[in-house]
Design a protein around this motif. Structure first.
Motif, PDB file in Angstrom:
ATOM      1  N   PHE A 151       0.670  -1.083   0.044  1.00 44.54           N
ATOM      2  CA  PHE A 151      -0.121   0.098  -0.061  1.00 44.54           C
ATOM      3  C   PHE A 151       0.983   1.113   0.009  1.00 44.54           C
ATOM      4  O   PHE A 151       0.612   2.389  -0.693  1.00 44.54           O
ATOM      5  N   SER A 152       1.947   1.199   0.919  1.00 43.14           N
ATOM      6  CA  SER A 152       2.815   2.375   1.011  1.00 43.14           C
ATOM      7  C   SER A 152       3.465   2.710  -0.467  1.00 43.14           C
ATOM      8  O   SER A 152       3.613   3.918  -0.824  1.00 43.14           O
ATOM      9  N   ALA A 153       4.088   1.479  -1.062  1.00 43.55           N
ATOM     10  CA  ALA A 153       4.682   1.704  -2.518  1.00 43.55           C
ATOM     11  C   ALA A 153       3.606   2.373  -3.476  1.00 43.55           C
ATOM     12  O   ALA A 153       4.017   3.386  -4.032  1.00 43.55           O
ATOM     13  N   VAL A 154       2.507   1.899  -3.172  1.00 42.49           N
ATOM     14  CA  VAL A 154       1.570   2.497  -4.525  1.00 42.49           C
ATOM     15  C   VAL A 154       1.179   3.602  -4.154  1.00 42.49           C
ATOM     16  O   VAL A 154       1.273   4.560  -5.235  1.00 42.49           O
ATOM     17  N   ILE A 155       0.690   4.212  -3.050  1.00 43.78           N
ATOM     18  CA  ILE A 155       0.214   5.629  -2.789  1.00 43.78           C
ATOM     19  C   ILE A 155       1.333   6.137  -2.747  1.00 43.78           C
ATOM     20  O   ILE A 155       1.125   7.696  -3.265  1.00 43.78           O
ATOM     21  N   GLY A 156       2.321   5.992  -2.565  1.00 45.10           N
ATOM     22  CA  GLY A 156       3.365   7.014  -2.236  1.00 45.10           C
ATOM     23  C   GLY A 156       4.193   7.462  -3.564  1.00 45.10           C
ATOM     24  O   GLY A 156       4.535   8.341  -3.883  1.00 45.10           O
ATOM     25  N   SER A 157       4.050   6.407  -4.592  1.00 43.58           N
ATOM     26  CA  SER A 157       4.240   6.969  -5.867  1.00 43.58           C
ATOM     27  C   SER A 157       3.212   7.634  -6.807  1.00 43.58           C
ATOM     28  O   SER A 157       3.505   8.381  -7.461  1.00 43.58           O
ATOM     29  N   ILE A 158       1.971   6.701  -6.658  1.00 45.06           N
ATOM     30  CA  ILE A 158       1.061   7.349  -7.545  1.00 45.06           C
ATOM     31  C   ILE A 158       0.322   8.671  -6.951  1.00 45.06           C
ATOM     32  O   ILE A 158       0.044   9.667  -7.844  1.00 45.06           O
ATOM     33  N   GLY A 159       0.131   8.718  -5.753  1.00 42.08           N
ATOM     34  CA  GLY A 159      -0.219   9.902  -5.210  1.00 42.08           C
ATOM     35  C   GLY A 159       0.687  11.319  -5.272  1.00 42.08           C
ATOM     36  O   GLY A 159       0.056  12.422  -5.513  1.00 42.08           O
ATOM     37  N   GLY A 160       1.721  11.112  -5.621  1.00 38.73           N
ATOM     38  CA  GLY A 160       2.670  12.226  -5.928  1.00 38.73           C
ATOM     39  C   GLY A 160       2.568  12.916  -7.353  1.00 38.73           C
ATOM     40  O   GLY A 160       3.130  13.707  -7.692  1.00 38.73           O
ATOM     41  N   LEU A 161       1.939  12.014  -8.405  1.00 35.76           N
ATOM     42  CA  LEU A 161       2.066  12.253  -9.741  1.00 35.76           C
ATOM     43  C   LEU A 161       1.072  13.535  -9.727  1.00 35.76           C
ATOM     44  O   LEU A 161       1.245  14.334 -10.683  1.00 35.76           O
ATOM     45  N   SER A 162      -0.035  13.788  -9.052  1.00 43.53           N
ATOM     46  CA  SER A 162      -0.912  14.905  -9.147  1.00 43.53           C
ATOM     47  C   SER A 162      -0.617  16.207  -8.273  1.00 43.53           C
ATOM     48  O   SER A 162      -1.462  16.958  -8.324  1.00 43.53           O
ATOM     49  N   GLN A 163       0.650  16.187  -7.433  1.00 45.04           N
ATOM     50  CA  GLN A 163       0.898  17.083  -6.645  1.00 45.04           C
ATOM     51  C   GLN A 163       1.652  18.234  -7.348  1.00 45.04           C
ATOM     52  O   GLN A 163       2.566  17.999  -8.352  1.00 45.04           O
ATOM     53  N   CYS A 164       1.110  19.496  -7.084  1.00 47.88           N
ATOM     54  CA  CYS A 164       1.995  20.594  -7.399  1.00 47.88           C
ATOM     55  C   CYS A 164       2.609  21.661  -6.220  1.00 47.88           C
ATOM     56  O   CYS A 164       3.435  22.558  -6.435  1.00 47.88           O
ATOM     57  N   MET A 165       2.142  20.862  -5.001  1.00 47.30           N
ATOM     58  CA  MET A 165       2.691  21.628  -3.679  1.00 47.30           C
ATOM     59  C   MET A 165       3.983  20.899  -3.417  1.00 47.30           C
ATOM     60  O   MET A 165       3.866  19.731  -3.210  1.00 47.30           O
ATOM     61  N   LEU A 166       5.136  21.341  -2.966  1.00 47.68           N
ATOM     62  CA  LEU A 166       6.297  20.508  -2.781  1.00 47.68           C
ATOM     63  C   LEU A 166       6.278  20.052  -1.344  1.00 47.68           C
ATOM     64  O   LEU A 166       6.749  18.796  -1.199  1.00 47.68           O
ATOM     65  N   ARG A 167       5.341  20.442  -0.709  1.00 42.47           N
ATOM     66  CA  ARG A 167       5.311  19.694   0.757  1.00 42.47           C
ATOM     67  C   ARG A 167       4.523  18.674   0.608  1.00 42.47           C
ATOM     68  O   ARG A 167       4.637  17.410   1.193  1.00 42.47           O
ATOM     69  N   SER A 168       3.692  18.338  -0.104  1.00 42.90           N
ATOM     70  CA  SER A 168       2.699  17.362  -0.269  1.00 42.90           C
ATOM     71  C   SER A 168       3.608  16.241  -1.100  1.00 42.90           C
ATOM     72  O   SER A 168       3.462  15.278  -0.827  1.00 42.90           O
ATOM     73  N   MET A 169       4.365  16.865  -2.133  1.00 40.72           N
ATOM     74  CA  MET A 169       5.188  15.859  -2.966  1.00 40.72           C
ATOM     75  C   MET A 169       6.061  15.305  -1.956  1.00 40.72           C
ATOM     76  O   MET A 169       6.346  13.880  -2.071  1.00 40.72           O
ATOM     77  N   MET A 170       6.604  15.920  -1.041  1.00 39.75           N
ATOM     78  CA  MET A 170       7.754  15.542  -0.184  1.00 39.75           C
ATOM     79  C   MET A 170       7.172  14.443   1.013  1.00 39.75           C
ATOM     80  O   MET A 170       7.534  13.401   1.299  1.00 39.75           O
TER      81      MET A 170
END
Length: 330
Positions: A151-170
C-alpha cells in the motif's frame, strides 16, 4: 523564534527517542512516545503563530493520541495474548503514516514549516520504527507488514503524480520510502538503521534548499537563477528518487540485495516498479522547472540569496558518496 525554548523542546525530543530505544517494557516505551509528542507540538507552533500552524498541531495531536491509546491497550492485552501485538502494530503504523493510515500526514505537512516537516519525516519516525521490530515476533504482523509495504509503495508513488505543492510531494515521497523502510525492517533492524541514515542524508539538502529559498510550489523552482545551483539542486532531487549513481540509490541497492537472499523476488520487482513511478514525477518536475523561465512565473516574495554552506556540503555528500562507498567496500 525563541531559541532557548526551541532548544529545550529539541532536547526533550531527542531524550524521548533515547527513552524508547532503551526501554525494556511497553509502558516505558509509551511514556517515551508521549514525551516525544509533547516535545514536538511546540516546535510546530513556534515557527509562526497563525491559524494553519495551530490546526496542524491539533490534527497531529489527535492522531498521535489515538495511536497512543491503541498502543497502550494492545500492550496491556499482550500479557494475556500475543495476538494483541497486532493492535500495537496498527498503532505504530498510524504513527508512521504508512499507507493506508497515511490520511493525516499530507494535510498536516501543508500547514507546517520546512523545519517541522524535516523533523516529522526523520526524528519522529525513529521511535515507532524501533518498537515496530518488536512486534514482528508474531507471524500475523509479518504478513500484515507486507500489505503495508504494498500500500505504501502504491500510494506513495501514484499520489505524488498529481501534486504541485512541494510539501505534499515530499509527503508522498516519504510514504514511498516507508515501503522500503518496512522492507528493510522485514530483513533486519540493522538494515533499517542503515537505510534510515542514508535517507536523512539524501533528504537534508532538499529541505535546506526549500527552507532557505522559501519554496512551497513546484513553479517556484524556476526562480533558481544560476544554472550550476539549478543543476545541483535537481541532481539532489533525483538522488532522493533513487537514481543511480547518486547516494539515494545505495540504500535501495542494499535492500534489493538482502531481499534477493531471502528469495522475495516478486516484492523486489513491485518496489522497483513503484520507485520508477516516483522517479518519473521527479524527472517531470526537473524538466518543467528547466523549461519554465522565471519571468513567466508569478512573483512570490522569494529569498534569492546565497545558499548556506550546509546545502553545498550535503549536496556533495548526496551526489558523490555512492562511488566512494563502492570504491571502499569492493
Amino acid at each position: 523564534m525563541f531559541f532557548p525554548f526551541n532548544f529545550l523542546c529539541l532536547s526533550c525530543l531527542f531524550l524521548s527517542v533515547m527513552i524508547v530505544i532503551s526501554s525494556t517494557s511497553w509502558y516505558t516505551a509509551w511514556v517515551g512516545l508521549e514525551l516525544n509528542l509533547l516535545s514536538f507540538l511546540p516546535l510546530i507552533l513556534t515557527s509562526k503563530m497563525n491559524l494553519s500552524f495551530s490546526e496542524a498541531s491539533m490534527k497531529y495531536f489527535l492522531v498521535q493520541a489515538l495511536s497512543s491509546v491503541l498502543l497502550l491497550f494492545g500492550s496491556l492485552m499482550s500479557s494475556y495474548s500475543a495476538y494483541a501485538l497486532v493492535l500495537v502494530f496498527f498503532a505504530l503504523m498510524l504513527k508512521l503514516a504508512a499507507a493506508p493510515f497515511h490520511f493525516w500526514v499530507i494535510s498536516i505537512v501543508e500547514m507546517m514549516s520546512w523545519t517541522s516537516v524535516f523533523l516529522l519525516f526523520t526524528i519522529q519516525k525513529i521511535a515507532p520504527l524501533v518498537l515496530l521490530f518488536s512486534t514482528f515476533v508474531v507471524y500475523e504482523t509479518s504478513l500484515l507488514a507486507l500489505l503495508f509495504i504494498i500500500f505504501s509503495a502504491v500510494i506513495g508513488s501514484i499520489g505524488g503524480l498529481s501534486q504541485c505543492m512541494l510539501r505534499s510531494m515530499m509527503g508522498y515521497s516519504s510514504i514511498n520510502h516507508m515501503s522500503w523502510l518496512l522492507s528493510s525492517l522485514y530483513v533486519s533492524r540493522e538494515l533499517m538503521e542503515s537505510y534510515f541514515i542514508l535517507y536523512i542524508l539524501v533528504l537534508l539538502p532538499m529541505i535546506i534548499l526549500f527552507l532557505n529559498s522559501s519554496f512551497f510550489h513546484v513553479s517556484q523552482l524556476s526562480h533558481i537563477m544560476f544554472s550550476s545551483k539549478k543543476v545541483l539542486s535537481f541532481f539532489c532531487l533525483l538522488s532522493l528518487g533513487g537514481l543511480p549513481p547518486f547516494l539515494g540509490f545505495l540504500p535501495k541497492w542494499i535492500v534489493i540485495n538482502k531481499l534477493v537472499e531471502i528469495h522475495m523476488l516478486m516484492l523486489i520487482l513491485f518496489l522497483v516498479f513503484m520507485a520508477l513511478i516516483t522517479l518519473y514525477y521527479y524527472l517531470r518536475l526537473t524538466y518543467s522547472s528547466f523549461m519554465i523561465s522565471s519571468s513567466s512565473v508569478f512573483s512570490l516574495n522569494l529569498t534569492t540569496g546565497a545558499y548556506p554552506v550546509s546545502f553545498w556540503f550535503f549536496s556533495m555528500v548526496s551526489l558523490m558518496s555512492l562511488p566512494v562507498c563502492v570504491f571502499i567496500f569492493t
